[in-house]
Write a protein that holds these residues in place. Structure first.
Motif, PDB file in Angstrom:
ATOM      1  N   THR A 120       0.834  -1.200   0.000  1.00 32.89           N
ATOM      2  CA  THR A 120       0.000   0.000   0.000  1.00 32.89           C
ATOM      3  C   THR A 120       0.866   1.246   0.000  1.00 32.89           C
ATOM      4  O   THR A 120       0.558   2.235  -0.671  1.00 32.89           O
ATOM      5  N   GLU A 121       1.961   1.177   0.757  1.00 34.35           N
ATOM      6  CA  GLU A 121       2.820   2.346   0.838  1.00 34.35           C
ATOM      7  C   GLU A 121       3.440   2.676  -0.513  1.00 34.35           C
ATOM      8  O   GLU A 121       3.533   3.836  -0.909  1.00 34.35           O
ATOM      9  N   SER A 125       0.779   4.068  -2.706  1.00 37.33           N
ATOM     10  CA  SER A 125       0.455   5.420  -2.276  1.00 37.33           C
ATOM     11  C   SER A 125       1.498   6.408  -2.788  1.00 37.33           C
ATOM     12  O   SER A 125       1.165   7.496  -3.269  1.00 37.33           O
ATOM     13  N   ALA A 126       2.747   6.024  -2.675  1.00 38.09           N
ATOM     14  CA  ALA A 126       3.812   6.894  -3.155  1.00 38.09           C
ATOM     15  C   ALA A 126       3.756   7.031  -4.670  1.00 38.09           C
ATOM     16  O   ALA A 126       4.024   8.104  -5.226  1.00 38.09           O
ATOM     17  N   ASP A 174       1.236   9.550  -5.675  1.00 40.26           N
ATOM     18  CA  ASP A 174       1.646  10.927  -5.426  1.00 40.26           C
ATOM     19  C   ASP A 174       2.920  11.292  -6.159  1.00 40.26           C
ATOM     20  O   ASP A 174       3.480  12.361  -5.919  1.00 40.26           O
ATOM     21  N   GLN A 194       5.895  10.212  -5.775  1.00 38.30           N
ATOM     22  CA  GLN A 194       6.963  10.433  -4.809  1.00 38.30           C
ATOM     23  C   GLN A 194       8.150   9.515  -5.052  1.00 38.30           C
ATOM     24  O   GLN A 194       9.020   9.383  -4.196  1.00 38.30           O
ATOM     25  N   LEU A 195       8.139   8.866  -6.180  1.00 39.05           N
ATOM     26  CA  LEU A 195       9.197   7.885  -6.439  1.00 39.05           C
ATOM     27  C   LEU A 195      10.188   8.420  -7.457  1.00 39.05           C
ATOM     28  O   LEU A 195       9.914   9.388  -8.161  1.00 39.05           O
ATOM     29  N   CYS A 250      -3.073  -5.319  -8.063  1.00 40.01           N
ATOM     30  CA  CYS A 250      -2.477  -4.050  -7.685  1.00 40.01           C
ATOM     31  C   CYS A 250      -3.208  -2.886  -8.336  1.00 40.01           C
ATOM     32  O   CYS A 250      -3.346  -1.811  -7.739  1.00 40.01           O
ATOM     33  N   THR A 281      -6.132  -2.189  -6.156  1.00 44.90           N
ATOM     34  CA  THR A 281      -5.752  -1.489  -4.927  1.00 44.90           C
ATOM     35  C   THR A 281      -5.451  -0.026  -5.209  1.00 44.90           C
ATOM     36  O   THR A 281      -5.870   0.875  -4.467  1.00 44.90           O
ATOM     37  N   LEU A 317      -7.270   3.326  -3.724  1.00 45.91           N
ATOM     38  CA  LEU A 317      -6.526   4.411  -3.089  1.00 45.91           C
ATOM     39  C   LEU A 317      -6.867   5.744  -3.741  1.00 45.91           C
ATOM     40  O   LEU A 317      -7.112   6.752  -3.074  1.00 45.91           O
ATOM     41  N   VAL A 373      -8.514   9.118  -2.060  1.00 46.63           N
ATOM     42  CA  VAL A 373      -7.892  10.435  -2.106  1.00 46.63           C
ATOM     43  C   VAL A 373      -8.839  11.439  -2.735  1.00 46.63           C
ATOM     44  O   VAL A 373      -8.958  12.583  -2.276  1.00 46.63           O
ATOM     45  N   THR A 374      -9.519  11.016  -3.787  1.00 42.51           N
ATOM     46  CA  THR A 374     -10.455  11.924  -4.446  1.00 42.51           C
ATOM     47  C   THR A 374     -11.555  12.364  -3.491  1.00 42.51           C
ATOM     48  O   THR A 374     -11.941  13.544  -3.469  1.00 42.51           O
TER      49      THR A 374
END
Lengths: 213, 308
Positions: B10-11, B14-15, B18, B20-21, B39, B42, B46, B50-51
């Motif tokens: 999930t992490e 999530s990244a 966003d 963030q990778l 995936c 999932t 997510l 967020v929406t």
């Protein structure tokens, strides 16, 4: 109110640091919506949020000299606000009789005129145009308050108020890794919690029953 | 369909959502997502969550929060954690707290905090803490942190003295007749004195300080030493057999040394049942203080974020 230009804001901060309350009040006007919004989402109560927000701005003015340029002023302000809100939350937690619950629809002074039915733009629609029914908002707010405080703060700052990870890290005084972890865990918890309220969700938002983490 | 035996956490998702990778990771995950239904699902959930959060409206402002125009505050230097104390003119920060600030900027990410943890009762620190408590929880925490640091340092200091100067607080040297004080651990010094004073060979340096000797063999000798303040000659008289003699010099030495000690400089204080004249006692107290100090430093970390 139009967004302040960067140098205007820097000037106002500098004047505030010299004790100019009027300059600081310009900043208050600029940031009070997001401050109030954050504090409200953290606490769930309008009146308490107003008190804490006012307190936060007083504290910010007292501490304005400690603000170093180069970091986000917004994050700096929200650090103060979220800290105060979290303190308040923890204090209240120790006195269960005063626990804060989401107000019923009638008591909300602000209730935006939303439809009881959901409005959703098309499948590729712009999410910002989506309006949520009041009941759904209440449920989300309720579930937010069930999150652990650190995850709640991260989610509110990032997903509700739109701060970047970097700003969230500044506001919570943690590392990017911690922010990432808290946000992902908060989202997962929220997702699971919302599955219990599927009937309120937009039709094509019905979450599947798969529970992979 | 997903034939994968591993999935993104999930992490990670999530990244990914966003951005963030790193470029690489972003591409890598995309490739996996294209091939993995689970995936993708999932990720979709997510994204929907967020929406929903994005769509929460800002509550309407109940009023304006501008400060009164006549607000005058004494500006405070660096505050790491601000308490809501309206319109009380704050006294200028003491240097104590400013010194504590750098200490507060420690490794972050530690969660959980508790307040009001007990601290070893050092008088100086206690008095200072009481004075500071009245200025609010924030400064109290800062002071606790400082005190914990001092306690830890004191603990380290005691440990070092225990390891380096086992005989520092004692007058073993005089009683042992010139055995070296600085580096020799106490048992060895005693055994060296024993060999000098008696013909018996004391080979091992096991804790001669504590008479942990075969009780049966030494019982009579111990009684004898308790009565007699103990010169080795008196000893030898009481011990006919050579075998029991060997332990006895070890027994006698501590007593003899302690007898001499009585006439020597005043005995070091005994704090919390730790005898500071013994290196074991100093080490024990040092370790205790070190642990207490470290615990205090961790407990009073700056960032108080509770997980429920």
């Amino acid at each position: 109110m139009s967004k302040l230009a960067r140098d205007d804001e820097e000037q106002l901060i500098a004047r505030s640091q010299r004790g100019d309350v009027n300059a600081f009040n310009q900043l208050v006007l600029q940031y009070q919506q997001i401050m109030y919004g954050t504090v409200f989402r953290l606490l769930g109560d309008y009146d308490t949020a107003a008190d804490v927000t006012q307190e936060a701005f007083f504290s910010a003015f007292r501490a304005i000299q400690s603000y170093r340029g180069g970091s986000s002023f917004r994050a700096w302000l929200l650090r103060i606000g979220s800290n105060l809100a979290c303190d308040h939350w923890r204090r209240v937690q120790r006195r269960p009789a005063e626990s804060l619950e989401v107000l019923t629809a009638e008591e909300e002074p602000h209730a935006p005129s939303v439809l009881s039915a959901l409005t959703m733009s098309g499948p590729e629609g712009n999410p910002e145009e989506m309006l949520l029914a009041q009941e759904l908002q209440d449920v989300i707010q309720q579930e937010l308050q069930h999150l652990p405080l650190d995850q709640r703060t991260a989610i509110i700052l990032c997903d509700v108020e739109g701060l970047s990870y970097e700003e969230v890290a500044q506001a919570t005084e943690t590392s990017l890794g911690t922010v990432r972890s808290r946000i992902s865990r908060g989202r997962a918890r929220l997702r699971n919690a919302l599955q219990a309220h599927q009937e309120l969700l937009p039709r094509n938002y019905r979450l599947s029953s798969s529970n992979n983490e | 369909m997903s034939q994968h035996d591993w999935h993104l956490t999930t992490e990670q998702l999530s990244a990914y959502l966003d951005r963030q990778l790193s470029e690489e990771e972003q591409k890598e995950y995309k490739i996996h997502l294209d091939a993995c239904e689970q995936c993708r699902q999932t990720l979709l959930e997510l994204r929907q969550t967020v929406t929903l959060l994005h769509a929460l409206p800002q509550p309407r402002l109940p009023r304006s929060f501008v400060l009164p125009v006549d607000t005058v505050v004494t500006p405070l230097p660096q505050e790491e954690h601000i308490e809501g104390q309206l319109s009380n003119p704050q006294e200028p920060q003491k240097t104590l707290e400013q010194q504590a600030q750098p200490a507060g900027r420690m490794a972050q990410g530690v969660e959980g905090e508790t307040e009001g943890q007990p601290v070893p009762p050092l008088l100086l620190a206690e008095a200072r803490a009481r004075r500071e408590q009245t200025r609010g929880r924030r400064t109290g925490r800062t002071v606790m942190r400082l005190m914990s640091g001092l306690v830890a340092v004191l603990g380290i200091f005691l440990l070092i003295t225990a390891l380096n100067f086992p005989n520092a607080a004692t007058s073993m040297s005089t009683s042992a007749g010139g055995a070296s004080v600085a580096s020799a651990p106490a048992p060895n010094a005693q055994s060296r004195a024993a060999t000098r004073n008696s013909a018996a060979q004391v080979a091992d340096g096991t804790s001669a300080a504590t008479p942990s000797i075969k009780p049966a063999a030494t019982q009579p000798e111990q009684e004898a030493t308790n009565d007699v303040a103990g010169t080795p000659s008196a000893f030898a008289a009481n011990n006919p057999t050579p075998a029991p003699v060997t332990p006895t010099p070890r027994v006698i030495q501590p007593f003899q040394a302690q007898g001499n000690q009585a006439t020597a400089p005043p005995a070091p204080p005994v704090i919390l049942f730790f005898d500071l004249s013994q290196p074991a006692g100093r080490a024990g107290l040092g370790i205790l203080l070190l642990i207490a100090g470290s615990m205090g430093l961790r407990l009073f970390r700056r960032r108080p974020s509770l997980t429920d």
